[in-house]
Motif scaffolding. Sequence first.
Motif, PDB file in Angstrom:
ATOM      1  N   VAL A 113      -4.616   1.109  -3.819  1.00  0.00           N
ATOM      2  CA  VAL A 113      -4.686   1.807  -2.528  1.00  0.00           C
ATOM      3  C   VAL A 113      -6.087   1.720  -1.957  1.00  0.00           C
ATOM      4  CG1 VAL A 113      -4.482   4.051  -1.413  1.00  0.00           C
ATOM      5  CG2 VAL A 113      -2.759   3.312  -3.068  1.00  0.00           C
ATOM      6  N   GLN A 114      -7.095   1.936  -2.808  1.00  0.00           N
ATOM      7  CA  GLN A 114      -8.475   1.856  -2.354  1.00  0.00           C
ATOM      8  C   GLN A 114      -8.841   0.437  -1.920  1.00  0.00           C
ATOM      9  OE1 GLN A 114     -10.826   3.413  -5.551  1.00  0.00           O
ATOM     10  NE2 GLN A 114     -10.141   5.539  -5.250  1.00  0.00           N
ATOM     11  N   ALA A 115      -8.299  -0.556  -2.658  1.00  0.00           N
ATOM     12  CA  ALA A 115      -8.610  -1.948  -2.296  1.00  0.00           C
ATOM     13  C   ALA A 115      -8.037  -2.294  -0.936  1.00  0.00           C
ATOM     14  CB  ALA A 115      -8.049  -2.887  -3.362  1.00  0.00           C
ATOM     15  N   PHE A 116      -6.821  -1.843  -0.645  1.00  0.00           N
ATOM     16  CA  PHE A 116      -6.238  -2.101   0.673  1.00  0.00           C
ATOM     17  C   PHE A 116      -6.999  -1.371   1.781  1.00  0.00           C
ATOM     18  CE2 PHE A 116      -2.297  -3.214  -1.738  1.00  0.00           C
ATOM     19  CZ  PHE A 116      -2.184  -4.520  -1.274  1.00  0.00           C
ATOM     20  N   SER A 117      -7.722  -0.299   1.387  1.00  0.00           N
ATOM     21  CA  SER A 117      -8.529   0.441   2.369  1.00  0.00           C
ATOM     22  C   SER A 117      -9.905  -0.185   2.537  1.00  0.00           C
ATOM     23  CB  SER A 117      -8.671   1.901   1.929  1.00  0.00           C
ATOM     24  OG  SER A 117      -7.399   2.504   1.820  1.00  0.00           O
ATOM     25  N   GLY A 118     -10.212  -1.195   1.750  1.00  0.00           N
ATOM     26  CA  GLY A 118     -11.490  -1.882   1.887  1.00  0.00           C
ATOM     27  C   GLY A 118     -12.414  -1.690   0.725  1.00  0.00           C
ATOM     28  N   ASN A 119     -12.093  -0.816  -0.225  1.00  0.00           N
ATOM     29  CA  ASN A 119     -12.949  -0.583  -1.383  1.00  0.00           C
ATOM     30  C   ASN A 119     -12.375  -1.362  -2.572  1.00  0.00           C
ATOM     31  OD1 ASN A 119     -14.666   0.333  -3.341  1.00  0.00           O
ATOM     32  ND2 ASN A 119     -13.936   2.471  -3.299  1.00  0.00           N
ATOM     33  N   PRO A 139       0.811  -1.229   0.000  1.00  0.00           N
ATOM     34  CA  PRO A 139       0.000   0.000   0.000  1.00  0.00           C
ATOM     35  C   PRO A 139       0.840   1.272   0.000  1.00  0.00           C
ATOM     36  CG  PRO A 139      -0.810  -1.584   1.616  1.00  0.00           C
ATOM     37  CD  PRO A 139       0.467  -2.119   1.123  1.00  0.00           C
ATOM     38  N   LEU A 140       1.935   1.279   0.751  1.00  0.00           N
ATOM     39  CA  LEU A 140       2.746   2.493   0.800  1.00  0.00           C
ATOM     40  C   LEU A 140       3.391   2.784  -0.561  1.00  0.00           C
ATOM     41  CD1 LEU A 140       4.455   2.058   4.307  1.00  0.00           C
ATOM     42  CD2 LEU A 140       2.477   3.468   3.699  1.00  0.00           C
ATOM     43  N   GLN A 141       3.934   1.741  -1.203  1.00  0.00           N
ATOM     44  CA  GLN A 141       4.542   1.939  -2.525  1.00  0.00           C
ATOM     45  C   GLN A 141       3.483   2.333  -3.545  1.00  0.00           C
ATOM     46  OE1 GLN A 141       6.813  -1.494  -3.623  1.00  0.00           O
ATOM     47  NE2 GLN A 141       8.373  -1.205  -2.031  1.00  0.00           N
ATOM     48  N   ASP A 142       2.304   1.753  -3.427  1.00  0.00           N
ATOM     49  CA  ASP A 142       1.227   2.100  -4.364  1.00  0.00           C
ATOM     50  C   ASP A 142       0.845   3.565  -4.215  1.00  0.00           C
ATOM     51  OD1 ASP A 142       1.352  -0.525  -5.074  1.00  0.00           O
ATOM     52  OD2 ASP A 142      -0.472  -1.122  -3.981  1.00  0.00           O
TER      53      ASP A 142
END
Length: 881
Positions: A770-776, A740-743
Amino acid sequence: MRLTAIAALLVGLAAVAVMALDGGAMPYARPLFGSAALCALLVAALGMGRRFRVPPLSWLLLVFAPAALVMVLQLAPLRWHHPWTTPDLLLLQQQTGSWSLDASATYGALVWTLSLAAAGLVWHCAMRSERARILAYVVIGIAMVHAVVALVLALAAVDWPIPASGFVVRGCFIYQNQAAAFSACVLPLAILLARDLGRPWLWFGVGALALAVILSTSRGGTMVCAAVCLPVVWYSLPRRRRGWYFSLVVGAVSLYLAAIGLHDISLKFGRLIGPEGLTLDGRLIIWRDTLPLLAQSGPLGSGVDTTQDVWWRTANTAFPGLTINHIHSDPLEWILEFGWLGALAIGAGLAVLAWRIMRPGSTPRADPALFRGGALGLVILLVHSGADFIWNREAIALMAVALLILTIEARDDYHLRPARSSLRLRLGALALAALLAALLPLSWILDDEAATISTVQRLVAGRRDNNLSIDSTYVREVMRRQAHSAHLAVVQARLALDLTRPGAAAMELSEADRQALYLEADRHLRQAAALAPADPGAWVERARLASARATTSGPDLSQVLERILALSPTWSYAEAVILDCMRRGATRSVPPTTRGRLIDGMLALDQAQPSWFFSLADSQLPSGALSRRLSAPDCPRQLAASAQWWLATYGTSADYLAVWRRLAPPELELSPGLWLAAPLADPALSHVQARVALQVEERRADADALGAAGLPIPEDLSQAVLRDGMPWQLWATPLTLTDPLQDAHLAKVLSTELYRPWAASWFDAATSAVQAFSGNTLRITTDSDPRLISQLLLGHALGPGERARLTELVHAHRQPHWQALDGVHWSWLWCDQEVRPLIRTAQWQGWVADGVWLGWRRGLVASDGLSPGLHRVALLALPTW
């Protein structure tokens, strides 16, 4: 004597005309000169005085009589034949004929020999005493004018006498070594006369001749000329400071020889490849393969001017696609064509003549300059001919006759000769004229046939190049001619067979017309059998006729092919006909041993073969034999190169890779998609570097494609992308969307580059990650990175419906979706316990999974050997050379 001078002038003008006709190489040159010599003999015999100081003419018998006598024996119908022609006579059911393999060629050589003798007789009778100096001036003047014209033609880059002559001083000669010999043999005479007389035009001639020799690019001719002329130069220099002047000359010659390369001169006798590509410089190879034939040629040889037909018997494969019509050594060629008995007779005559010329006389030389100049010129020609073919060129032979006359005439004082009756001389001239008159008509016919052959071959080739029918009125006229030489009869048969091909005739042929053409070809081949039963071209046309399944009176295809294998196994035209017979299945009726010999002959040639030939050869040879033979280190290079496709498709991987390694160039420049394949095929090629693109965008795209395929990015490409700066340096290593950080960092960097299509695409992918790692995970689709989806399924809380959807996206890769990248096909692959077929490859390709080399695969590639889960697989195809 005036009429004798007129006769000499007539022969001299004819000699100049011969020079203009490409040094005598063009048709009609020999009969034209023979006709002029005939007229000159008649004029000289009628105008010769009853009593005068007859010059010593015994040299004519010593030089020309042995050769003429051998040629007469070769042509005489004495119910004998050369042993080489015995199988041909039996198969063709012909009666015994002449000894020569080609009677028409030997006949032309006999007429030319008698013409030279006639010219020598007329010139020597007219150019006696003080007139010898006139002959010397004429010889030097002709050679000087030729040298000047040759220099002008070279400077102007005129495409004459052959196209693309370039900056080579060759004058009217097609072969520059012959041009060098022509100029070099006159140079000693010009130097000595210039020293004695000091006339400017003679010194100008010395400079022009020397420059012509130097710029002819004939290394051997230059060395022989320098070796003979340097002592003459020493003798001709002023006594005062002679050593200093001579040192300058030797230094200049040494610098020139160093410039043209002394090492190249030694290599010239053994190498096949020169700066201009394939050459005929492999003299040692030619001589080595000719030596066995010398012992087999018999006491009378194969017949004069038959070297080309005899050379094909050597089965030499070093010169693919080229015709060797001379063996680059006149003495060896004389032994081959005249036999050991004929060569011994000719050598004995020349040895006696040399002894009579060089023996000390009771009086001083009448003209030392002419004597030394003529003798040294002959020495140059004799030495040069040891490693080249120069005596068959008509202009050089005429120059040699003139130099020999000068040498003999300058030996003794003319005024010491007693005056005697000229009756025997005139009768001899009339007899020689009568002999020429009887022989010249057929000589004209033979040369006209040679010109006709050249014309019709150019016409047919031109029409084929323009996709036109070869049928024409002229072609039909040529086919109707009565052939007096086997060469024309063979060409007539070839034309008749060519007209039976689809589209070759002016209109569609009926079956009756086609059979009529077959019968006409058969008639011409019967004529060729009567004229030259062992003619290789005739046997090749018989193969075409027999393979057409036409009704013929000749031998069957098996017998014809056996004779081709014996007479011309490496002739390119014969090979093409044999391949055509194989392709059309005509060789099925041939015994297996003959088919095996045909295939072995094709596999021994260093030339490319069509792909179907290898499949045919494989069906005839033991299992695996062809693959092993093609991968052997001694397999001809061009043959191996043409076999790469077959080996990749049907051979073993070891044999295919062995050929690939052998053909790979020392320095490879591969595109990024192929850079990995070379070291995998051969670890010795691990130094291979990728070709780094010049444009920034291309470098980034190459690195991006390699990362997507799961292949390592070459170090050179990675460093170049790093130097390009942001944002391109992000692709110096393969990008993933699993952090997520690199993305987030990637999306931030690319947010200012959205006007670039690739940046916008990667920005959307990074933002979605990034959105997928946030749950979306709504923006996760089939185009998303499968590794990202797998990580989401393993480490994130997902609703049942969303987990099912993402699971379906991953499982969609159970079947590969192949993407191409410069010879590489790659795809994501989801494996479970079931083994699935993935792709079928026709040729050997490298199998890579997750960057790990799994070996070479051909045929059906399945998922066996892969653990359950997500993989990235790739197939690497090697480039061909």
